[in-house]
Design a protein around this motif. Structure first.
Motif, short mmCIF file in Angstrom:
data_model
loop_
_atom_site.label_atom_id
_atom_site.label_comp_id
_atom_site.label_asym_id
_atom_site.label_seq_id
_atom_site.Cartn_x
_atom_site.Cartn_y
_atom_site.Cartn_z
N GLY A 23 2.09 8.08 13.65
CA GLY A 23 1.39 6.80 13.83
C GLY A 23 1.64 5.86 12.67
N ILE A 24 1.74 4.58 12.98
CA ILE A 24 1.96 3.56 11.95
C ILE A 24 1.08 2.36 12.26
N ARG A 25 -0.23 2.62 12.20
CA ARG A 25 -1.20 1.59 12.58
C ARG A 25 -1.31 0.45 11.60
N THR A 26 -1.06 0.73 10.34
CA THR A 26 -1.18 -0.32 9.32
C THR A 26 0.20 -0.59 8.71
N GLN A 40 8.34 -5.86 4.10
CA GLN A 40 9.25 -5.91 5.25
C GLN A 40 8.56 -5.63 6.58
N ILE A 41 7.29 -5.24 6.51
CA ILE A 41 6.55 -4.98 7.75
C ILE A 41 5.92 -6.30 8.22
N VAL A 42 6.12 -6.59 9.50
CA VAL A 42 5.56 -7.81 10.09
C VAL A 42 4.18 -7.51 10.64
N LYS A 43 3.16 -8.19 10.12
CA LYS A 43 1.83 -8.09 10.72
C LYS A 43 1.73 -9.18 11.78
N SER A 44 1.44 -8.79 13.01
CA SER A 44 1.28 -9.76 14.10
C SER A 44 -0.21 -9.99 14.30
N LEU A 45 -0.70 -11.11 13.78
CA LEU A 45 -2.14 -11.37 13.73
C LEU A 45 -2.51 -12.52 14.66
N VAL A 46 -3.62 -12.36 15.37
CA VAL A 46 -4.06 -13.40 16.30
C VAL A 46 -5.29 -14.11 15.73
N GLU A 78 -10.23 -19.33 13.25
CA GLU A 78 -11.03 -18.11 13.20
C GLU A 78 -10.21 -16.92 13.63
N ARG A 79 -10.55 -15.74 13.10
CA ARG A 79 -9.87 -14.52 13.50
C ARG A 79 -10.28 -14.15 14.92
N ALA A 80 -9.32 -13.73 15.74
CA ALA A 80 -9.63 -13.28 17.09
C ALA A 80 -10.25 -11.89 17.03
N ASP A 81 -11.23 -11.64 17.88
CA ASP A 81 -11.79 -10.28 17.90
C ASP A 81 -10.87 -9.38 18.74
N PRO A 82 -11.03 -8.05 18.60
CA PRO A 82 -10.10 -7.11 19.26
C PRO A 82 -9.96 -7.35 20.76
N GLU A 83 -11.04 -7.76 21.41
CA GLU A 83 -10.98 -7.99 22.85
C GLU A 83 -10.09 -9.20 23.19
N ALA A 92 -3.27 -3.71 22.18
CA ALA A 92 -4.40 -3.44 21.30
C ALA A 92 -3.97 -3.56 19.84
N ILE A 93 -4.91 -3.97 19.00
CA ILE A 93 -4.67 -4.05 17.56
C ILE A 93 -4.09 -2.73 17.06
N GLY A 94 -3.11 -2.84 16.21
CA GLY A 94 -2.42 -1.64 15.71
C GLY A 94 -1.05 -1.50 16.35
N GLY A 95 -0.87 -2.16 17.50
CA GLY A 95 0.43 -2.08 18.18
C GLY A 95 0.91 -3.43 18.68
N ALA A 121 8.69 -4.67 13.01
CA ALA A 121 7.47 -5.12 13.70
C ALA A 121 7.01 -4.06 14.69
N ALA A 122 5.72 -4.12 15.05
CA ALA A 122 5.16 -3.18 16.02
C ALA A 122 5.79 -3.40 17.39
N ALA A 123 5.90 -2.31 18.13
CA ALA A 123 6.59 -2.35 19.43
C ALA A 123 5.64 -2.06 20.58
N1 5CA Z 1 1.56 -1.00 13.62
C1 5CA Z 1 1.25 -1.74 12.42
C2 5CA Z 1 2.49 -2.03 11.60
S1 5CA Z 1 3.74 -2.89 12.44
C3 5CA Z 1 0.50 -3.01 12.81
O1 5CA Z 1 0.34 -3.33 13.98
N2 5CA Z 1 0.06 -3.74 11.78
S2 5CA Z 1 -0.69 -5.15 11.97
O2 5CA Z 1 -0.96 -5.60 10.65
O3 5CA Z 1 0.06 -6.05 12.77
O4 5CA Z 1 -1.98 -4.87 12.78
C4 5CA Z 1 -3.14 -4.46 12.16
C5 5CA Z 1 -3.89 -5.73 11.79
O5 5CA Z 1 -4.90 -5.98 12.72
C6 5CA Z 1 -4.60 -5.65 10.45
O6 5CA Z 1 -3.76 -6.13 9.43
C7 5CA Z 1 -5.78 -6.55 10.63
O7 5CA Z 1 -5.53 -7.83 10.10
C8 5CA Z 1 -5.93 -6.68 12.10
N3 5CA Z 1 -7.23 -6.11 12.48
C9 5CA Z 1 -7.66 -4.88 12.25
N4 5CA Z 1 -8.92 -4.72 12.71
C10 5CA Z 1 -9.28 -5.90 13.26
C11 5CA Z 1 -10.45 -6.37 13.91
N5 5CA Z 1 -11.50 -5.61 14.09
N6 5CA Z 1 -10.45 -7.64 14.38
C12 5CA Z 1 -9.38 -8.42 14.23
N7 5CA Z 1 -8.25 -8.03 13.61
C13 5CA Z 1 -8.21 -6.78 13.12
#
Ligand code: 5CA
Length: 151
Positions: A23-26, A40-46, A78-83, A92-95, A121-123
């Motif tokens: 797993g590579i959640r972070t 070098q890791i791309v965080k895809s943030l909403v 504003e940061r988007a919530d997980p939903e 889902a967040i993490g992927g 980047a996450a796939a």
């Molecule tokens: N798989 C990894 C590496 S590619 C990944 O997806 N990383 S990420 O950074 O793109 O996704 C995790 C990000 O989700 C965290 O950096 C964080 O900013 C965001 N995150 C985590 N928990 C929450 C939450 N509860 N609400 C909104 N965003 C969140």
């Protein structure tokens, strides 16, 4: 085939997806498992800008300067919530991948990603990632490059 892989196929986009059973959640996990710098890791943030879901592609070593994004976008951020993340991207967040979403989102890309020949980047799932040239990533997402890191 995963939804992300189907999207790649349907859109004629080729990237080499690799899976990491641990797993590579972070970004930190990903950097360690892949064997690259965390930058070098791309965080895809909403985020939402006013009510518009917006994607920010951030280098794993940087934190987004939310005020800077608000300045650029010209509205409240504003940061988007997980939903909401799942609703607008389909993942889902993490992927969350940087493209291949249900809806095409306005996108910004952290300038610092361009200092690497290749970024990862996450796939679409928390145990998969793919390498891509930052320029190609920006082209595929139609992203606006910007200086977005918090000081
Ligand atoms: N798989 C990894 C590496 S590619 C990944 O997806 N990383 S990420 O950074 O793109 O996704 C995790 C990000 O989700 C965290 O950096 C964080 O900013 C965001 N995150 C985590 N928990 C929450 C939450 N509860 N609400 C909104 N965003 C969140």
């Amino acid at each position: 085939m995963t939804r992300f892989e189907r999207w790649l196929q349907d859109h004629g986009v080729w990237v080499a997806v690799r899976t990491y059973p641990d797993g590579i959640r972070t970004a930190e996990d990903a950097a360690r498992s892949i064997g690259v710098e965390v930058g070098q890791i791309v965080k895809s943030l909403v985020f939402t800008v006013a009510a518009q879901p917006t994607l920010v592609l951030m280098s794993g070593r940087n934190r987004l300067d939310v005020d800077r994004l608000a300045e650029l976008a010209g509205d409240r951020v504003e940061r988007a919530d997980p939903e909401l993340v799942r609703t607008v991207t389909g993942y889902a967040i993490g992927g969350v991948p940087p493209f291949g979403h249900l809806n095409r989102l306005p996108t910004y890309i952290d300038q610092d990603l361009f200092s690497y020949p290749v970024v990862w980047a996450a796939a679409g799932r928390p145990d998969a990632a793919f390498p891509i040239e930052p320029k190609r990533l920006a082209e595929l997402t139609g992203a606006t490059p910007a200086e977005l890191r918090a000081p």
